[in-house]
Design a protein around this motif. Structure first.
Motif, PDB file in Angstrom:
ATOM      1  N   LEU A 120       0.739  -1.295   0.369  1.00 25.55           N
ATOM      2  CA  LEU A 120      -0.232  -0.067  -0.201  1.00 25.55           C
ATOM      3  C   LEU A 120       1.000   1.583  -0.014  1.00 25.55           C
ATOM      4  O   LEU A 120       0.539   2.545  -0.643  1.00 25.55           O
ATOM      5  CB  LEU A 120      -0.633   0.124   1.010  1.00 25.55           C
ATOM      6  N   ILE A 174       1.855   2.011  -3.453  1.00 28.06           N
ATOM      7  CA  ILE A 174       1.627   2.308  -4.419  1.00 28.06           C
ATOM      8  C   ILE A 174       1.236   3.841  -4.348  1.00 28.06           C
ATOM      9  O   ILE A 174       1.139   4.039  -5.382  1.00 28.06           O
ATOM     10  CB  ILE A 174       0.076   1.534  -4.061  1.00 28.06           C
ATOM     11  N   ALA A 203       1.815   0.110  -9.878  1.00 27.45           N
ATOM     12  CA  ALA A 203       0.313   0.475  -8.699  1.00 27.45           C
ATOM     13  C   ALA A 203      -1.098  -0.354  -8.943  1.00 27.45           C
ATOM     14  O   ALA A 203      -1.422  -1.130  -8.097  1.00 27.45           O
ATOM     15  CB  ALA A 203      -0.595   2.100  -8.925  1.00 27.45           C
ATOM     16  N   VAL A 235      -2.386  -3.307  -6.764  1.00 24.87           N
ATOM     17  CA  VAL A 235      -3.517  -3.564  -5.909  1.00 24.87           C
ATOM     18  C   VAL A 235      -4.443  -5.394  -6.155  1.00 24.87           C
ATOM     19  O   VAL A 235      -5.365  -5.223  -5.266  1.00 24.87           O
ATOM     20  CB  VAL A 235      -4.405  -2.892  -6.672  1.00 24.87           C
ATOM     21  N   THR A 273      -5.167  -6.535  -2.504  1.00 20.75           N
ATOM     22  CA  THR A 273      -6.559  -7.082  -2.106  1.00 20.75           C
ATOM     23  C   THR A 273      -6.534  -9.071  -1.646  1.00 20.75           C
ATOM     24  O   THR A 273      -6.845  -8.856  -0.987  1.00 20.75           O
ATOM     25  CB  THR A 273      -7.403  -6.825  -3.551  1.00 20.75           C
TER      26      THR A 273
END
Length: 176
Positions: free
Chosen positions: A35, A38, A63, A67, A71
């Motif tokens: 994160l 990102i 990015a 993700v 997730t």
């Protein structure tokens, strides 16, 4: 969270539970690290676009790639920490013997879902490995590898919950 009466978290002493707790904690820490990356990648993209009028293509690709992994790891950790959708309100109305069977069924179905994620993710990883992502220059199969990792973790964590239910122990969340 289980609706069965539990003992103290003695499961934390079991080697398999310690392994799952470690995998969950590592997954959580990796997701937090990703994160941060990102956020940095998006900031590089914004600065490049608005200050230098030159957007680096790798920033968006990185990015988007991360993700997927954040997730996937978040879903797996959610399964271990019992953050997934359950039927606890229905289970609370059942006699204790039926509650155990229902909770075992729920965790078994979640484990089957994780197995299907692993199998289909691996199939797509192999099929797409020879294609290159134009923005990053890495195999497109890396996108699907996130499903494999999450699926394996979900199977492991579901089995941990089933063993804990049978032993009448509690699975302590990874952030404790």
């Amino acid at each position: 969270m289980s609706v069965l009466p539990m003992t103290a978290p003695a499961a934390s002493r079991h080697p398999y539970t310690r392994l799952c707790a470690w995998l969950s904690k590592i997954s959580l820490m990796a997701a937090v690290g990703m994160l941060v990356v990102i956020i940095v990648a998006v900031q590089v993209q914004v600065v490049g676009r608005y200050l230098f009028n030159d957007t680096p293509t790798w920033a968006e690709g990185l990015a988007l790639q991360l993700v997927l992994y954040v997730t996937a790891l978040g879903v797996a950790v959610g399964v271990r920490d019992a953050g997934h959708i359950g039927l606890e309100s229905l289970a609370a109305l059942l006699p204790e013997a039926w509650r155990l069977k229902l909770e075992l069924l729920i965790h078994a179905l979640v484990g089957v879902f994780g197995g299907l994620m692993t199998w289909s993710g691996w199939t797509w990883t192999r099929l797409k490995w020879d294609e290159l992502d134009p923005m990053l220059g890495v195999p497109v199969g890396l996108d699907y590898l996130a499903l494999v990792i999450a699926g394996v973790l979900i199977v492991l964590f579901s089995m941990e919950h089933m063993v804990a239910l049978i032993r009448r122990e509690e699975v302590v969340p990874s952030w404790n």
